[in-house]
Design an enzyme around this catalytic site. Sequence first.
Site, PDB file in Angstrom:
ATOM      1  N   TYR A 136       0.856  -1.184   0.000  1.00  0.00           N
ATOM      2  CA  TYR A 136       0.000   0.000   0.000  1.00  0.00           C
ATOM      3  C   TYR A 136       0.892   1.233   0.000  1.00  0.00           C
ATOM      4  CZ  TYR A 136      -3.643   3.254   1.787  1.00  0.00           C
ATOM      5  OH  TYR A 136      -4.516   4.304   1.970  1.00  0.00           O
ATOM      6  N   ARG A 141       0.327  10.148   3.419  1.00  0.00           N
ATOM      7  CA  ARG A 141       0.094   9.775   4.813  1.00  0.00           C
ATOM      8  C   ARG A 141       1.350   9.246   5.491  1.00  0.00           C
ATOM      9  NH1 ARG A 141      -5.068   9.057   7.149  1.00  0.00           N
ATOM     10  NH2 ARG A 141      -6.807   9.399   5.712  1.00  0.00           N
TER      11      ARG A 141
END
Length: 295
Positions: A136, A141
């Site tokens: 991912y 983030r």
Amino acid sequence: MKHTVFKGAATALITPFKDGAIDYESYERILEQQISGGIAALVVAGTTGEGSTLTDEEHKKIIEFTVEKVNHRVPVIAGTGSNDTAYAVELSRFATNAGADALLLVSPYYNKATQEGLYQSFKLVAESCGAPCILYNVPSRTGCNILPATAARLAEIDNIVAIKEASGDISQIAELAAIAGDKLDIYSGNDNQIVPILSLGGSGVISVLSNVLPHETNEICTKFFEGDVAGSREMQLKYLPLIDALFSEVNPIPAKAAMAAMGLCENELRLPLTPMEKAHLDKMLVIMKNEGLID
């Protein structure tokens, strides 16, 4: 191509809370809504599921609960990544033993590992559990970017089978597809880039939009796979206003508010997340009414 976990849209599920605890009654209702809506797979305890604020006990219990209730109707993908590689190993082994069909491994956040650090961390986690692993990549983030060369190197590991690409960089994703697209399924991690990534050979999307529109989000992919590229593109563009609203504040704040407006859960988050600002909420509710999602 290696084992494909799913093709189409997988929902990055929210985790409903009530009075500070996980609301399993609402959660089970959401699972059934998703499956009846024709979703291709379900992701539990990821970013959208506020996995970072779940206790260890909650994280493990919701994985077990999801596997049990879904009961092989669609693949269950457990979010087990961490910035602590040893903990990611522990959680990944647990999820594998609990019956998860695959794991979603976010790149270590805050630590900001080098590309070699990313490789060694993902390699250790994958080899420790044996389950199919989906990398991912979400630099906004995590503070670090899984570069195409690193993803291609990781694709040589048998059970690293896919990547959720949320870098937003289409050029980078095209480079990845060129050098490793035959060894790694590529899933869009951004709902506004489903069709562009499918056009590069992508296998689908891990979606926030599908929390509220499971059938339609999966249909964007299905139309594309069946050769109706124009129809797929039309749907992608049709839902851009709703997608923008769902990302008008940090995910999953708007998604949780949208689900609450649909009567599926309470609008309860865990700090540091706070309820949606009124101006953003009002705009999203108008869009949802226009789409027939709420009265």
